[in-house]
Design an enzyme around this catalytic site. Sequence first.
Site, PDB file in Angstrom:
ATOM      1  CE  LYS A 122      -2.108  -2.112   3.492  1.00 41.43           C
ATOM      2  NZ  LYS A 122      -2.260  -3.598   2.940  1.00 41.43           N
TER       3      LYS A 122
ATOM      4  N   GLY B  42      -2.860 -15.413   8.699  1.00 40.35           N
ATOM      5  CA  GLY B  42      -2.336 -14.759   7.684  1.00 40.35           C
ATOM      6  C   GLY B  42      -2.832 -13.351   7.224  1.00 40.35           C
TER       7      GLY B  42
ATOM      8  CE  LYS C 197      -6.345  -2.839   3.142  1.00 40.40           C
ATOM      9  NZ  LYS C 197      -6.715  -3.975   3.882  1.00 40.40           N
TER      10      LYS C 197
HETATM   11  N1  HSE Z   1      -3.912  -6.958   7.248  1.00 42.30           N
HETATM   12  C1  HSE Z   1      -4.838  -6.571   6.228  1.00 42.30           C
HETATM   13  C2  HSE Z   1      -6.022  -7.065   6.481  1.00 42.30           C
HETATM   14  C3  HSE Z   1      -4.271  -7.375   4.980  1.00 42.30           C
HETATM   15  O1  HSE Z   1      -6.317  -7.585   7.891  1.00 42.30           O
HETATM   16  O2  HSE Z   1      -7.285  -6.915   5.777  1.00 42.30           O
HETATM   17  C4  HSE Z   1      -4.751  -6.764   3.565  1.00 42.30           C
HETATM   18  O3  HSE Z   1      -4.451  -5.491   3.765  1.00 42.30           O
END
Ligand code: HSE
Length: 349
Positions: A133, A214, A232
């Site tokens: 990002k 993950g 975002k």
């Molecule tokens: N850590 C982010 C989330 C992953 O949990 O959405 C994608 O940016």
Amino acid sequence: MSHKIALIGFGTVGQGLCEILIDKKDYLKEKYYFDWKVVAVSDPVKGSVYCPDGLNVEKLLKLAGEGTALEEYDCKCDKAAPQFGWDALKTIRESNADTVCELAFTNVETGQPAIDHCIAAFESGKNIVTSNKGPAAVDYAGMQSLAEKHSVKFMIEGTVVSGTPVLNLIDGPLAGCEISSIKGILNGTTNYILTQMEAGMEYSQALQKAQELGYAEADPTGDVEGFDAMAKVIILANVVMGAGITAADVDREGITGITPEMIAEASSDKARWKLIGAVEKTSSGIKASVKPKKIALTHPLAGIMDATNALTFTTDLLGDITIVGAGAGRIETGFSILTDLLQIDRTNH
Ligand code: HSE
């Protein structure tokens, strides 16, 4: 001709992409005429190898899986000598890759080292595909104009909700619609934590599970304090609305202030806490925020659970369009890189 790929960073996303490339090799060639070669991998921890004729990706995955340095790669290629130990910038500048997949660990506030990697790629006539990002959140306009100057592509689908189509959807099928507002659940980790807390799990245990699955960033503070969702929101505002905003323009709050008591109280009020990212065109300019909101169970976003993300775009020609899908994960983010590679490759056929 094969599309030559260099991977900068060989962690979860790079390996996820490689697994997809191997599994779908024949399908991608038959259906999309997409023939690929990974010519270089450079990772500060796992090591680095470059062969202009292409590397055996199964072997790379095996070495990474065993924790063996990529310098141990046994190149059977008889035409060109492999090179070992090249750092990211040397790999970007001196390899014969057409496209650099920039997947290295990056500081989302400074955008580095990914910004320098993007600049080096553009200046050496290579496309960038990235789920990082940093570059888009810190300097989307600068990155895009440098890519255009060098007639290459800056592709960033994976920066917002992994492979679930958002930016390419707006740029492709939705071109011609004006978008006045985008709102939704932009972070999987926090939505997962809030879901698990409602089911009775402790905050710290839910965060640990999100890390194991993950979803969470390497430093999960970025997730729980709303920085990931903020990046975002900035990307959406700048790419979709040309807003030119920075972190200072986003009203940001994470989920660390949400207590089990607040969750229980929301349940008894037939509502649910969600971390909502929003960007809106208003008469006084663009308003951008990331904030926990208590949402009535009857609202469509209240039903989005676990690590799923959802975004509603308000458009002038189609009204509201909502997209619901994965926002994180090895294969899901690996796919975001593949979809951009296919987009670039299509222009060659
Ligand atoms: N850590 C982010 C989330 C992953 O949990 O959405 C994608 O940016």
